[in-house]
Design a protein around this motif. Structure first.
Motif, PDB file in Angstrom:
ATOM      1  N   LYS A   1      14.847   7.135   8.443  1.00 29.59           N
ATOM      2  CA  LYS A   1      13.482   6.674   7.417  1.00 29.59           C
ATOM      3  C   LYS A   1      14.018   6.138   6.250  1.00 29.59           C
ATOM      4  CE  LYS A   1      12.878  11.436   5.677  1.00 29.59           C
ATOM      5  NZ  LYS A   1      11.717  12.226   5.314  1.00 29.59           N
ATOM      6  N   VAL A   2      13.411   4.667   6.088  1.00 31.45           N
ATOM      7  CA  VAL A   2      14.156   4.303   4.583  1.00 31.45           C
ATOM      8  C   VAL A   2      12.462   3.862   3.553  1.00 31.45           C
ATOM      9  CG1 VAL A   2      15.113   2.331   3.483  1.00 31.45           C
ATOM     10  CG2 VAL A   2      15.777   2.955   5.677  1.00 31.45           C
ATOM     11  N   GLN A   3      13.511   4.603   2.231  1.00 28.52           N
ATOM     12  CA  GLN A   3      11.719   4.429   1.181  1.00 28.52           C
ATOM     13  C   GLN A   3      12.171   3.615   0.003  1.00 28.52           C
ATOM     14  OE1 GLN A   3      10.946   9.241  -0.138  1.00 28.52           O
ATOM     15  NE2 GLN A   3       9.420   8.610  -0.565  1.00 28.52           N
TER      16      GLN A   3
ATOM     17  N   LYS B   1      21.244  -3.062   4.761  1.00 33.31           N
ATOM     18  CA  LYS B   1      22.104  -2.441   5.239  1.00 33.31           C
ATOM     19  C   LYS B   1      22.879  -0.896   5.372  1.00 33.31           C
ATOM     20  CE  LYS B   1      25.872  -3.514   7.622  1.00 33.31           C
ATOM     21  NZ  LYS B   1      26.869  -5.027   8.220  1.00 33.31           N
ATOM     22  N   TYR B   2      22.528   0.269   5.996  1.00 30.69           N
ATOM     23  CA  TYR B   2      24.266   1.389   5.714  1.00 30.69           C
ATOM     24  C   TYR B   2      24.474   1.537   6.943  1.00 30.69           C
ATOM     25  CZ  TYR B   2      25.704   5.707   3.064  1.00 30.69           C
ATOM     26  OH  TYR B   2      26.053   6.491   3.812  1.00 30.69           O
TER      27      TYR B   2
ATOM     28  N   VAL C   1      21.033   9.307   1.356  1.00 28.51           N
ATOM     29  CA  VAL C   1      21.993   8.747   0.372  1.00 28.51           C
ATOM     30  C   VAL C   1      21.420   7.181   0.038  1.00 28.51           C
ATOM     31  CG1 VAL C   1      22.903   7.021   1.905  1.00 28.51           C
ATOM     32  CG2 VAL C   1      24.080   7.528  -0.059  1.00 28.51           C
ATOM     33  N   VAL C   2      21.201   7.152  -1.768  1.00 29.66           N
ATOM     34  CA  VAL C   2      20.034   6.356  -2.300  1.00 29.66           C
ATOM     35  C   VAL C   2      20.987   4.862  -2.262  1.00 29.66           C
ATOM     36  CG1 VAL C   2      19.625   5.770  -4.470  1.00 29.66           C
ATOM     37  CG2 VAL C   2      18.777   7.617  -3.226  1.00 29.66           C
TER      38      VAL C   2
ATOM     39  N   LYS D   1      16.185   4.740  -0.973  1.00 29.33           N
ATOM     40  CA  LYS D   1      16.578   5.788  -0.178  1.00 29.33           C
ATOM     41  C   LYS D   1      17.313   6.190   1.662  1.00 29.33           C
ATOM     42  CE  LYS D   1      15.485  10.915  -0.136  1.00 29.33           C
ATOM     43  NZ  LYS D   1      14.267  11.903  -0.358  1.00 29.33           N
ATOM     44  N   VAL D   2      18.014   5.984   2.681  1.00 32.24           N
ATOM     45  CA  VAL D   2      17.957   5.844   3.515  1.00 32.24           C
ATOM     46  C   VAL D   2      18.244   8.031   4.160  1.00 32.24           C
ATOM     47  CG1 VAL D   2      19.512   5.202   5.583  1.00 32.24           C
ATOM     48  CG2 VAL D   2      19.269   3.484   3.365  1.00 32.24           C
TER      49      VAL D   2
END
Length: 1216
Positions: free
Chosen positions: A785-787, A770-771, A763-764, A748-749
């Protein structure tokens, strides 16, 4: 002086025994020769308690000696045994041994009984012990029906054995149906009576084949009891209880044991938990060297028990709930044992003597005497004897007093019987040792020279050394009662002959022996302890030194046994070599050097080491969601302790075949608690490590799949950077399969502008790294944050990081650029910073471009070279180093961000001031003359300004390398050549030259040169050299002298140089040129040459020709023949002109430059020019073999003839 054997008073027994008793004891020590009359002596007999094998013939031994030979008779059960009437019984010829043939017929039980042998001759009768003959028995177990035993967990149990009574008693042990011994421990053990005791039972004790076996060794049979079935019922909990003794019963018991036997005390207790047994002696301590604990400390054994071991012994049984005690009162009894057994007595007629029979025991034994096998009370009287308890005293014996006496000492536990004869003889001395016996003894060891003798009365012994009977000092020699002469420490001077003399009143006898002393055998190089790795080669050295007359044999042993019969073991003279060492080769290797007289040995230990063997028996226990316990069994450490275990794991689900490090544990640990991750299919393996390395991996453990769970960590290395001015690229390091903790791994970004009020945009995405966020403003800060998440759930809340959208090029240039020239090579630049908004990216720093202006000609030839200097960060000033003095520079400044450079600032121009020049490019000295030198140089390559003048300094250098006064000259800047005049001839000078500008003086260049010698005073010497040579050695030069050397061809000088010879070493020798003998010798040589020249001259005038060319051709040597040029003339060297005023040698690099060079050749042989062009040639020994010719024209050498002969004296004096 002679040595005599004399009675020693310290051998007297007690005050009541007269000296005569001692004498008879000495006599009894003598062996009576078999050719003399003597009573019988029993030499061999069967044991008192004789257990026989019923399957074999019965052999009852009885052997005796005597003169005349004795006859034998037997009694059985106290009555005469007539062997002639029993066809199964025979007696060996010349022996008393009985053989009862029960193999053919007859029953063994018929011959059970007590046997006694009598040996008799005319001087008496000797009797044997009472021999109790019993056949061995191994009876079967009585048949019985054994009921199965059922009991609950924790209860005590005793399984009885009760073996049949056999002869001798059987050995008891417990086994199962597979003939495997039942394991025993502190909980389960076998008692001395053969019963099997359980302190408490466990479910694993359930079995149906508890079998007691009795082994009868004498008949080699094993009897088996019926199997006993035991079933243990498991209980949820067993009540613990304090100890209780299973054997012995009660609190106290008694034990009786005979002296010399093994005392065995036993205590076995039951209880839960299992009790531990301890032993103490109430009234003393247990003997250290004779006490042993058996059967898990349940049995206390004391070997060689004596009366001192009587007392109270206490065993203590203890567990966590209490302790109990049992006291065993031990009484040690004793069958009779000898204090002094009677010895044979040899007396001469009229002598006195005694027989002593002393024994002890508990209770005290009774002493009784027999005469020739008959109680002495009913034997015929003899006035020469008197009985006094344990002693019979003889006085004034006669031949009829000869007899055999028996002493019997008995109590309730046994008896002792001894035969001792009294033999009355009158015999002169005799020596029993062989004559001329050679004794060889190792030096510094005792030497024992035998002199066995006999005589009655007892002879005295004397020893002499050497043929003349040299005296023996008593402090060096020791005489033993048996006649042996002992030299306690034999030395080389002990070698020689020794004579033994025996005397009594009836005569004398003597014997001579010889003694040789040998050097000891020594190991001078011993094998050394070795530690080698398996598969390598090891060598042990054993070097032996020995007496040259002895032949040693060297033997190698392994662990005190023979070497293995293996081709890997090689033994040569001094070495044992073991190739391809294996584990079995480890041990102690001993080198044994043997001679006929001595042996020595030396040992060394071989330790075979290697990496450990792999662990085995891997087992997983305590399996939880995130942990498991792994246990293993270590492999052999191969003689090098294991220091640690390395545990690795494989994830068969995500990375099959790839092993990862899990953990390490110390080498003493064989279990490890392992932390696990969810959703991993684990397999484990273990490796052991020691000082030599790491073992192979163990076999792989069973697989263990952990349950899936939500991720417990988030991606790392999260960054936000724009790749374009209008985007934001969010990157991260994704989790690997091991870290995913479950299926369906995603991310999840989330992002938002840092300085705005916008909500998070999320966005998932799939499992990517990379996004890209598009449409962002240029270089704006964002929070990111990236989860991680999977099918089970989300990872913990991730940390927030800051990033920026894409950068663009800066829009403005730095302003207000100023340049401050610090010196001729350094300038400082300052500028105003660019506003942050105009940078449009991360400020990297400022970059200065600068370049040196070129003149028109150079600018046309090449492109202007610009230099770049970058200043990191927000600095607004910087220094420009390394500038060239007296130069015109231009620069500009630009700001730099992550995207690139911004526009340049307006150019700024500055000039550097003049600097000091570099050193002149070159300096050389040309045209040296007697009093002048000319210097030529090139201007500095970097004048760094306008040259104003040159400064030249110079000073002379004397022969001791000391510098003279310094002269200073100023030379105009437009000059590059200068001549110095009025210099000293043949003198070395050192020159210093540097240029100057208005900024100061530059670096200097130095050179050295030498003025020429006085050419008018010295003659030139010539050496003609082979054209193929590349050097030529000049000989006969004077030390510390300057020389000029020229090289040329056909009168043309092509090169010239000057050099100086080194100083001569100080010498104390007298100058040979001033010696009269040398002057006379030179005069004789000169006269001889003069005569030779006159003869040649006369021959030429007569038309003769000295055949120089022919002789040269006959002995041609290409290495020493001068080479001709094309025109037929020889090349030549010009001679050097010497000057002895300057002795200083030339230094490297300081030779005076010249327009000529010196060419060196390779040969010491030469043709020499003399005087005005006259040639001569010499052999290597200096003898003249040349011919003279004029040099008017170029003609072939063979045709050159001279119409004028030069002076021979001048020719000799001009050649050195």
């Amino acid at each position: 002086m002679q040595l005599k054997i004399m009675p020693k008073k310290k051998r007297l027994s007690a005050g009541r025994v007269p000296l005569i008793l001692f004498l008879c004891q000495m006599i009894s020590a003598l062996e009576v020769p078999l050719d003399l009359v003597q009573p019988p002596t029993i030499t061999q007999q069967s044991p008192k308690d004789y257990i026989i094998d019923p399957r074999e013939n019965i052999v009852i031994q009885c052997e005796a000696k005597g003169k005349p030979p004795p006859s034998f008779s037997w009694t059985r059960n106290g009555t005469h045994f007539d062997i002639d009437k029993d066809l199964l019984v025979t007696m060996k010829p010349d022996s008393g041994t009985l053989i009862i043939n029960i193999m053919s017929e007859g029953k063994v039980e018929t011959y059970e009984g007590v046997y006694q042998c009598t040996a008799r001759n005319e001087r008496g009768a000797a009797i044997s012990n009472n021999i109790v003959v019993r056949p061995s028995r191994s009876p079967l177990w009585t048949k019985e029906k054994l009921e199965p035993i059922t009991l609950r967990n924790g209860q005590p149990l005793v399984l009885p054995c009760r073996p049949p009574v056999g002869l001798p008693s059987p050995i008891i042990f417990w086994m199962d149906n597979s003939f495997q011994r039942l394991p025993q421990s502190e909980r389960v053990s076998q008692g001395l009576n053969g019963d099997l005791y359980f302190s408490n039972v466990l479910p694993e004790d359930t079995r149906e084949d508890y079998i007691c076996y009795a082994r009868f060794n004498h008949t080699q049979t094993i009897q088996q009891k019926q199997p006993i079935s035991v079933k243990v019922i498991s209980a949820k909990s067993s009540r613990e209880r304090p100890p209780t003794f299973l054997t012995p019963e009660g609190n106290a018991s008694n034990k009786e044991e005979l002296r010399g036997n093994v005392l065995s005390l036993e205590c076995i207790a039951e209880g839960l938990p299992t009790p531990i047994i301890y032993w103490i002696k109430e009234d003393g301590t247990l003997p250290i060297n004779r006490t042993f604990y058996r059967n898990f400390q349940k049995t206390l054994q004391i070997i060689q028990v004596s009366e001192a071991d009587s007392g109270n012994y206490q065993c203590i049984a203890k567990n966590a709930l209490g302790a109990i005690y049992h006291t065993i009162s031990v009484t040690v009894k004793a069958a009779p044992y000898w204090i002094m057994a009677p010895q044979n007595l040899v007396l001469s007629p009229g002598e006195d003597g005694a027989l002593i029979c002393r024994a002890n025991g508990i209770p005290k034994p009774r002493i009784s005497w027999l005469l020739n096998g008959v109680p002495i009370e009913i034997a015929p009287d003899d006035p020469s004897r008197k009985i006094d308890g344990d002693t019979i005293i003889f006085s004034n014996v006669q031949e009829r007093s000869s007899a055999v006496y028996q002493c019997n000492a008995s109590n309730e536990y046994g008896y002792l019987l001894a035969n001792a004869f009294v033999n009355v003889l009158a015999e002169p001395p005799r020596i029993l040792t062989s004559a001329n016996t050679l004794y060889q003894v190792i030096a510094n060891r005792p030497a024992l020279l035998d002199c066995a003798f006999f005589g009655s009365p007892l002879p005295t012994i004397e020893w002499f050394k050497g043929a003349k009977g040299s005296a023996l000092r008593e402090d060096i020699y020791v005489l033993h009662e048996n006649g042996t002469l002992e030299i306690p420490v034999a030395q080389k001077d002990s070698t020689g002959s020794y004579t033994c003399v025996a005397r009594n009143k009836l005569g004398m006898a003597k014997n001579e022996v010889r003694l040789e002393i040998k050097d000891p055998t020594r190991i001078i190089k011993q094998p050394e302890y070795a530690i080698v790795q398996r598969g390598s080669t090891v060598s042990f050295e054993c070097r032996v030194k020995h007496d040259h007359t002895l032949i040693p044999t060297v033997t190698w042993l392994k662990d005190n046994g023979e070497l293995p019969n293996d081709g890997r073991f090689t033994v040569d003279k001094d070495h044992l070599v073991i190739a391809d060492v294996s584990d079995d080769d480890g041990g102690t290797y001993t080198c044994v050097a043997n001679t006929t007289l001595d042996n020595v040995s030396a040992s060394a230990v071989l330790s075979v080491v290697d990496v450990p063997n792999p662990p085995f028996d891997l087992e997983l226990t305590d399996q939880l969601d995130k942990s498991v316990q792994l246990s293993w069994t270590p492999g052999d450490d191969n003689n090098s302790p294991i220091t640690k275990f390395i545990i690795e794991y494989e994830d068969a689900m995500h990375e099959a075949g790839l092993w990862h490090h899990q953990t390490e544990v110390p080498g003493t640990q064989t279990t490890a608690q392992l932390k696990l991750s969810p959703y991993v299919n684990y397999s484990f393996r273990v490796m052991a490590e020691n000082s030599l390395g790491r073992s192979l991996p163990s076999e792989v453990s069973e697989q263990y799949l952990t349950k899936a769970a939500e991720p417990d960590k988030n991606p790392t290395t999260v960054e936000g950077l724009g790749s374009e001015p209008d985007n934001l690229v969010i990157t991260w390091k994704p989790l690997n399969g091991f870290e995913s903790n479950g299926p369906g791994l995603q991310y999840k970004v989330s992002w938002r502008q840092k300085d705005g009020d916008d909500e998070w945009t999320s966005v998932v995405v799939a499992n990517v790294s990379k996004y890209i966020v598009s449409g962002t403003p240029t270089f704006v800060p964002y929070l990111i944050k990236v989860q991680a998440l999977n099918d089970v759930g989300f990872a913990p809340e991730p940390p927030v990081v800051m990033g920026h959208s894409g950068e663009d090029l800066p829009m403005v240039a730095p302003g207000n650029v100023h340049v401050n020239v610090v010196n001729s090579t350094l300038a400082e630049v300052r500028w105003d910073p660019v506003p942050l908004k105009s940078i449009r990216g991360h400020l990297q720093g400022y970059r200065i471009y600068y370049w040196k202006a070129q003149n028109s000609s150079k600018r046309n030839r090449r492109h202007i070279e610009k230099k770049i200097l970058t200043f990191q960060g927000s600095k607004t000033h910087g220094m420009l180093p390394g500038l060239e003095p007296f130069s015109h520079y231009t620069l500009n400044v630009r700001v730099v961000n992550g995207k690139g450079e911004g526009p340049a600032s307006p150019d700024r121009v500055f000039n550097t001031p003049e600097g000091v020049p570099s050193a002149p490019s070159s300096l050389k000295i040309v045209n040296p003359t007697l009093d002048s030198l000319t210097l030529e140089w090139d201007p500095p390559s970097h004048p760094n300004g306008i040259l104003t003048e040159y400064t030249l300094k110079y000073q002379p250098i004397n022969s001791t390398h000391e510098l003279g006064p310094l002269v200073d000259l100023k030379i105009p800047a437009n000059k590059t050549r200068w001549t110095l005049k009025n210099l000293n001839f043949s003198t070395r000078y050192k020159f210093y030259l540097y240029a100057q500008t208005s900024a100061g003086s530059g670096s200097q260049i130095t050179e050295e040169a030498v003025t020429t010698v006085n050419e008018g005073k010295e003659e030139w010497r010539k050496e003609i050299v082979n054209d193929s040579q590349s050097f030529f050695g000049l000989k006969g030069l004077m030390p510390g002298t300057a020389y000029k050397v020229r090289e040329g061809d056909s009168g043309f000088v092509s090169a010239e140089d000057v050099f100086e010879t080194g100083l001569a070493m100080a010498s104390r020798q007298v100058d040979i040129a001033t010696q009269g003998w040398f002057i006379g010798l030179m005069c004789a040589v000169a006269l001889l040459i003069l005569i030779l020249l006159i003869v040649c001259f006369i021959r030429r005038n007569k038309g003769g020709k000295y055949p120089v060319k022919e002789k040269e051709d006959a002995h041609a040597d290409p290495e020493i023949q001068p080479m001709k040029e094309d025109d037929g003339t020889f090349g030549e060297y010009r001679f050097l002109e010497s000057d002895a005023e300057d002795h200083k040698p030339l230094k490297k690099g300081s030779r005076t430059p010249s327009d000529r060079t010196v060419k060196k050749e390779d040969s010491d042989d030469s043709l020499v020019d003399y005087g005005e062009g006259v040639n001569g040639q010499f052999n290597e020994d200096g003898s003249f073999i040349g011919q003279y010719s004029g040099k008017k024209e170029k003609e072939p050498a063979e045709g050159n003839e001279s119409s004028e002969a030069p002076s021979p004296v001048n020719a000799m004096n001009s050649f050195v």
